[in-house]
Write an enzyme that holds these catalytic residues in place. Sequence first.
Site, PDB file in Angstrom:
ATOM      1  N   GLY A  33       0.850  -1.195   0.000  1.00  0.00           N
ATOM      2  CA  GLY A  33       0.000   0.000   0.000  1.00  0.00           C
ATOM      3  C   GLY A  33       0.878   1.234   0.000  1.00  0.00           C
ATOM      4  CB  SER A  35       4.314   6.364   1.999  1.00  0.00           C
ATOM      5  OG  SER A  35       4.833   6.928   3.182  1.00  0.00           O
ATOM      6  N   GLY A  36       1.970   5.757   4.385  1.00  0.00           N
ATOM      7  CA  GLY A  36       0.930   6.364   5.209  1.00  0.00           C
ATOM      8  C   GLY A  36      -0.390   5.641   5.177  1.00  0.00           C
ATOM      9  CE  LYS A  39       3.447  -0.024   3.216  1.00  0.00           C
ATOM     10  NZ  LYS A  39       3.035   1.395   3.186  1.00  0.00           N
ATOM     11  CB  SER A 107       6.025  -4.301  -2.449  1.00  0.00           C
ATOM     12  OG  SER A 107       4.819  -4.438  -1.742  1.00  0.00           O
TER      13      SER A 107
END
Length: 208
Positions: A33, A35-36, A39, A107
């Site tokens: 997912g 950034s932020g 995860k 990823s």
Amino acid sequence: MKTENTVWHEQHISKEQRAALKKQTPCLLWYTGLSGSGKSTVANAVDALLFKLGCHSYLLDGDNVRHGLNGDLGFSDEERIENIRRISEVAKLFIDAGLIVSTAFISPFASDRALAKEKLASGEFIEVFIDTPISICEQRDPKGLYKKARAGEIKDFTGIDSSYDVPQAPQIHVKTAEQSIEQCAQQIVNHLIAQGFIPASCIEQLEG
């Protein structure tokens, strides 16, 4: 690059024997997912639930791994690919040890996630899409990275000037904007229970 003078050494104890000792079925929860998106937060909550259930698990967090194993890598497309290749190999070792493994990395490329899946046996790879709109990720911006990316201080930032391949058929689809962290974590653990990765005895112990 592989050398010509290395030969695979078979071990006396198999993955199946190690898993049987731990009374669980090893698998890889691959969190992906923006950034932020949440995860690491969700992955940590799941890991805490697994620990409470008496499961043997380990979380490989993207930032933590870049402090050591992948500390020599930047964020270009090529380096992101190498980052995921390395963590895929490490995760496979943890799977061979019989653990339930979590990896929390952006990823961004579907091809890299597919390669990680190919390294494991059928059913062991569980893609967990932490689906959070970029607008909400920017509002959260826990590390101030979006602000820096918008200002041009960070290059190759996923969602801004580097692409993200949205998972098309994740095994688990989590929406952190609509659920609490606790609800998201329980959703993932429920999947592991339903698929038989966690034995019923653990659930009974928790409920008791």
